[in-house]
Design an enzyme around this catalytic site. Structure first.
Site, PDB file in Angstrom:
ATOM      1  N   LEU A  18       0.863  -1.194   0.000  1.00 42.90           N
ATOM      2  CA  LEU A  18       0.000   0.000   0.000  1.00 42.90           C
ATOM      3  C   LEU A  18       0.892   1.234   0.000  1.00 42.90           C
ATOM      4  O   LEU A  18       1.932   1.240   0.668  1.00 42.90           O
ATOM      5  CB  LEU A  18      -0.866  -0.033   1.265  1.00 42.90           C
ATOM      6  CG  LEU A  18      -1.596   1.240   1.729  1.00 42.90           C
ATOM      7  CD1 LEU A  18      -2.851   0.848   2.522  1.00 42.90           C
ATOM      8  CD2 LEU A  18      -0.732   2.164   2.596  1.00 42.90           C
ATOM      9  N   ASN A  19       0.509   2.272  -0.788  1.00 40.56           N
ATOM     10  CA  ASN A  19       1.086   3.589  -0.508  1.00 40.56           C
ATOM     11  C   ASN A  19      -0.016   4.622  -0.353  1.00 40.56           C
ATOM     12  O   ASN A  19      -0.873   4.403   0.536  1.00 40.56           O
ATOM     13  CB  ASN A  19       2.270   3.958  -1.400  1.00 40.56           C
ATOM     14  CG  ASN A  19       2.094   3.945  -2.891  1.00 40.56           C
ATOM     15  OD1 ASN A  19       1.886   2.907  -3.487  1.00 40.56           O
ATOM     16  ND2 ASN A  19       2.209   5.074  -3.520  1.00 40.56           N
ATOM     17  N   ASP A  20      -0.052   5.677  -1.124  1.00 39.93           N
ATOM     18  CA  ASP A  20      -0.903   6.823  -0.796  1.00 39.93           C
ATOM     19  C   ASP A  20      -2.380   6.495  -0.587  1.00 39.93           C
ATOM     20  O   ASP A  20      -2.955   5.713  -1.346  1.00 39.93           O
ATOM     21  CB  ASP A  20      -0.893   7.839  -1.955  1.00 39.93           C
ATOM     22  CG  ASP A  20       0.476   8.115  -2.501  1.00 39.93           C
ATOM     23  OD1 ASP A  20       1.461   7.595  -1.963  1.00 39.93           O
ATOM     24  OD2 ASP A  20       0.547   8.841  -3.501  1.00 39.93           O
ATOM     25  N   GLN A  36      -3.325   3.436  -3.081  1.00 40.67           N
ATOM     26  CA  GLN A  36      -2.360   2.904  -4.049  1.00 40.67           C
ATOM     27  C   GLN A  36      -2.005   1.486  -3.612  1.00 40.67           C
ATOM     28  O   GLN A  36      -1.544   1.277  -2.478  1.00 40.67           O
ATOM     29  CB  GLN A  36      -1.101   3.774  -4.063  1.00 40.67           C
ATOM     30  CG  GLN A  36      -1.293   5.092  -4.784  1.00 40.67           C
ATOM     31  CD  GLN A  36      -1.402   4.877  -6.287  1.00 40.67           C
ATOM     32  OE1 GLN A  36      -0.420   4.656  -6.958  1.00 40.67           O
ATOM     33  NE2 GLN A  36      -2.620   4.956  -6.813  1.00 40.67           N
ATOM     34  N   TYR A  80      -2.223   5.738 -10.919  1.00 38.67           N
ATOM     35  CA  TYR A  80      -1.560   6.477  -9.842  1.00 38.67           C
ATOM     36  C   TYR A  80      -2.571   7.279  -9.020  1.00 38.67           C
ATOM     37  O   TYR A  80      -3.780   7.203  -9.230  1.00 38.67           O
ATOM     38  CB  TYR A  80      -0.488   7.392 -10.447  1.00 38.67           C
ATOM     39  CG  TYR A  80       0.864   6.699 -10.624  1.00 38.67           C
ATOM     40  CD1 TYR A  80       0.995   5.312 -10.553  1.00 38.67           C
ATOM     41  CD2 TYR A  80       2.013   7.443 -10.857  1.00 38.67           C
ATOM     42  CE1 TYR A  80       2.232   4.696 -10.701  1.00 38.67           C
ATOM     43  CE2 TYR A  80       3.259   6.837 -11.005  1.00 38.67           C
ATOM     44  CZ  TYR A  80       3.365   5.466 -10.930  1.00 38.67           C
ATOM     45  OH  TYR A  80       4.601   4.881 -11.081  1.00 38.67           O
ATOM     46  N   ARG A 148       1.220  15.080 -11.809  1.00 37.60           N
ATOM     47  CA  ARG A 148       0.278  14.033 -11.354  1.00 37.60           C
ATOM     48  C   ARG A 148      -0.502  14.396 -10.103  1.00 37.60           C
ATOM     49  O   ARG A 148      -0.333  15.437  -9.524  1.00 37.60           O
ATOM     50  CB  ARG A 148       1.040  12.738 -11.106  1.00 37.60           C
ATOM     51  CG  ARG A 148       2.173  12.811 -10.129  1.00 37.60           C
ATOM     52  CD  ARG A 148       2.817  11.423  -9.946  1.00 37.60           C
ATOM     53  NE  ARG A 148       4.065  11.527  -9.240  1.00 37.60           N
ATOM     54  CZ  ARG A 148       5.263  11.596  -9.808  1.00 37.60           C
ATOM     55  NH1 ARG A 148       5.374  11.551 -11.122  1.00 37.60           N
ATOM     56  NH2 ARG A 148       6.357  11.708  -9.086  1.00 37.60           N
ATOM     57  N   ASP A 149      -1.353  13.466  -9.724  1.00 39.62           N
ATOM     58  CA  ASP A 149      -2.105  13.469  -8.469  1.00 39.62           C
ATOM     59  C   ASP A 149      -3.189  14.546  -8.413  1.00 39.62           C
ATOM     60  O   ASP A 149      -3.150  15.459  -7.561  1.00 39.62           O
ATOM     61  CB  ASP A 149      -1.153  13.605  -7.254  1.00 39.62           C
ATOM     62  CG  ASP A 149      -0.002  12.611  -7.305  1.00 39.62           C
ATOM     63  OD1 ASP A 149      -0.179  11.541  -7.927  1.00 39.62           O
ATOM     64  OD2 ASP A 149       1.075  12.896  -6.737  1.00 39.62           O
ATOM     65  N   GLU A 201       4.514  16.488  -4.944  1.00 34.79           N
ATOM     66  CA  GLU A 201       3.512  15.446  -5.193  1.00 34.79           C
ATOM     67  C   GLU A 201       2.259  15.723  -4.362  1.00 34.79           C
ATOM     68  O   GLU A 201       2.292  16.464  -3.384  1.00 34.79           O
ATOM     69  CB  GLU A 201       4.081  14.067  -4.818  1.00 34.79           C
ATOM     70  CG  GLU A 201       5.262  13.662  -5.682  1.00 34.79           C
ATOM     71  CD  GLU A 201       5.661  12.190  -5.507  1.00 34.79           C
ATOM     72  OE1 GLU A 201       5.912  11.521  -6.512  1.00 34.79           O
ATOM     73  OE2 GLU A 201       5.728  11.722  -4.362  1.00 34.79           O
TER      74      GLU A 201
HETATM   75  C1  FRU Z   1       3.404   9.518  -3.905  1.00 32.82           C
HETATM   76  C2  FRU Z   1       3.356   8.987  -5.335  1.00 32.82           C
HETATM   77  C3  FRU Z   1       2.415   9.816  -6.193  1.00 32.82           C
HETATM   78  C4  FRU Z   1       2.043   8.844  -7.277  1.00 32.82           C
HETATM   79  C5  FRU Z   1       1.957   7.545  -6.513  1.00 32.82           C
HETATM   80  C6  FRU Z   1       2.326   6.309  -7.283  1.00 32.82           C
HETATM   81  O1  FRU Z   1       3.828   8.538  -3.003  1.00 32.82           O
HETATM   82  O2  FRU Z   1       4.659   8.964  -5.884  1.00 32.82           O
HETATM   83  O3  FRU Z   1       2.964  11.019  -6.687  1.00 32.82           O
HETATM   84  O4  FRU Z   1       0.848   9.176  -7.912  1.00 32.82           O
HETATM   85  O5  FRU Z   1       2.812   7.684  -5.394  1.00 32.82           O
HETATM   86  O6  FRU Z   1       2.099   5.152  -6.523  1.00 32.82           O
END
Ligand code: FRU
Length: 444
Positions: A18-20, A36, A80, A148-149, A201
């Site tokens: 898992l990330n964001d 994520q 993303y 992005r984002d 980001e």
């Molecule tokens: C931040 C990031 C975002 C990107 C995503 C990809 O942690 O790098 O900028 O959209 O993670 O997993």
């Protein structure tokens, strides 16, 4: 008891990476938390997807599965990060489709596509067809491929979107777009400040008590002793006129890419990734098949001077079971909450691995055993006075809220045992035993 590091108060995947946090919102009677997700790899390999949890009360969660996967040319190397915008009975999601071209590229000035894509859903998990709204050719020519984002909100009769970006001269910035209909977007302006990292980001623009703030996760800021201690930072500016007074959200080892959202009773809530990319320390759960979790949802409020305070959402208080007076040398069982007032300087020692200390206007979190810290050593933050401390300790993480949430520190830790001796000085307060959240799964 032997600790299996499965979190009891924090959302984490059963397997994979898992990330964001993404798409945070309240919609159709539920809180929705997308994230994520690399379902096949605890190291985050493979194209990123969006996983999805929902909850009626922020305590009982259901994982509905992987709801967005890379499956069109414009997102073929990753779905993303992005956001959700409730629009009547429809939830509109906006995310970045990541594309990596074959060939000899640096993927910063060439070879990477970053497309703003939208999908909609009426139940949070069954998705409509994807529609591409913006491509790299739509961004200002000074941008590198890193854009992005998306985060979308509504202002009077106009929709707005921010995107994080890296310019060709390696400056982090935020691009602002406007739209009359959530589909056709026009570039409005770029916002940045000098010498503040090469990439920003996960931007997020929000208001509290009528004041405007811009949250970003900047990369490339030089480290300092009391600030910017992690590989990447994450914090907010006051955005009233110009960007001013950058404050980091969290001074611990593990916090990045947070997102905020408003809930029906008017509270603004923030959730962060309790992790960061490219860290020099490790998370041993990866060898067991999963890695990373989110922070608990936190309520954000503004102090009189406009600086923000964070506190765990009040719903979490319903998990409190037994309580006892904080006594020196007591044994505590993870998870627990400590809530205490201080008489000036103080210290807390948890087990034989972690020391928290407030002295000479500096709060310090220090690992004394690397088996629990896994490469984490010391984090510090300045705080002119610290009248109280709240500590939420889960089986493998701790969130520390200082002086009414003026400063926060979050960290993963990996003790072998769930029980620990607690010693302290300079404090009086309460220890709460905590029930665990319920997290069901009805998807993959
Ligand atoms: C931040 C990031 C975002 C990107 C995503 C990809 O942690 O790098 O900028 O959209 O993670 O997993």
């Amino acid at each position: 008891m032997k600790n299996n590091w499965r979190q009891k108060l924090h959302l984490e995947p059963v397997s994979g990476w898992l990330n964001d946090p993404n798409g945070l919102c309240f919609f159709g009677g539920y809180y929705h938390v997308y994230f994520q997700y690399a379902p096949e790899s605890p190291y985050g390999k493979g194209g990123k997807c969006w996983g999805h949890w929902q909850s009626p009360d922020l305590l009982n969660w259901t994982f509905t599965g992987t709801v967005l996967r890379p499956d069109i040319p414009e997102d073929r190397n990753g779905v993303y990060s992005g956001c959700a915008f409730p629009d009547g009975g429809i939830l509109r999601l906006f995310y970045t489709g990541n594309v990596k071209e074959e060939g000899d590229h640096d993927y910063t000035t060439s070879g990477r596509g970053a497309n703003v894509i939208t999908v909609s859903t009426s139940n949070g998990h069954a998705m409509s067809e994807k529609k591409v709204l913006l491509r790299n050719s739509d961004y200002p020519s000074y941008c590198s491929c890193h854009v992005r984002d998306p985060k979308v909100w509504k202002d009077a009769n106009i929709y707005r979107m921010v995107l994080g970006a890296r310019t060709l001269s390696d400056e982090g910035c935020v691009l602002f777009y406007t739209s009359p209909d959530l589909e056709n977007w026009s570039f409005e302006k770029r916002v940045s400040i000098q010498d503040f990292g090469y990439m920003w980001e996960c931007p997020d623009l929000f208001r509290i008590d009528g004041r405007e703030y811009l949250s970003i996760s900047p990369q490339g800021i030089p480290h300092e002793e009391y600030r910017f201690q992690n590989v990447y930072s994450s914090g907010y500016f006051s955005a009233e006129k110009e960007l001013a007074d950058y404050q980091e959200w969290d001074f611990g080892f593990d916090f990045y890419a947070p997102q905020t959202f408003e809930v029906p009773d008017g509270r603004r809530i923030i959730i962060g990734w309790m992790g960061i990319g490219d860290i020099p320390y490790t998370n041993p759960t990866a060898e067991l098949g999963w890695q990373h979790c989110l922070t608990v949802p936190r309520e954000i409020t503004a102090a009189a001077d406009g600086s923000l305070r964070q506190a765990p959402v009040r719903e979490l208080e319903k998990l409190r079971r037994g309580s006892s007076e904080l006594t020196d040398g007591m044994t505590v069982e993870l998870p627990f909450e400590l809530s205490a007032e201080s008489y000036g300087d103080f210290s807390i020692e948890l087990g034989d691995y972690l020391i928290f200390e407030y002295a000479d206007g500096v709060f310090t979190m220090r690992f004394t055993d690397d088996k629990a810290g896994c490469g984490r050593d010391i984090r510090k933050v300045r705080l002119s006075s610290c009248k109280d401390i709240r500590l939420l300790a889960d089986t493998s993480s701790v969130e520390v809220y200082l002086s009414g949430g003026e400063r926060v520190m979050s960290s993963r830790f990996y003790p072998a045992d769930t029980s620990a001796k607690l010693s302290f000085r300079g404090l009086s307060g309460t220890i709460y035993e905590l029930d665990e959240m319920e997290v069901k799964s009805d998807g993959k």
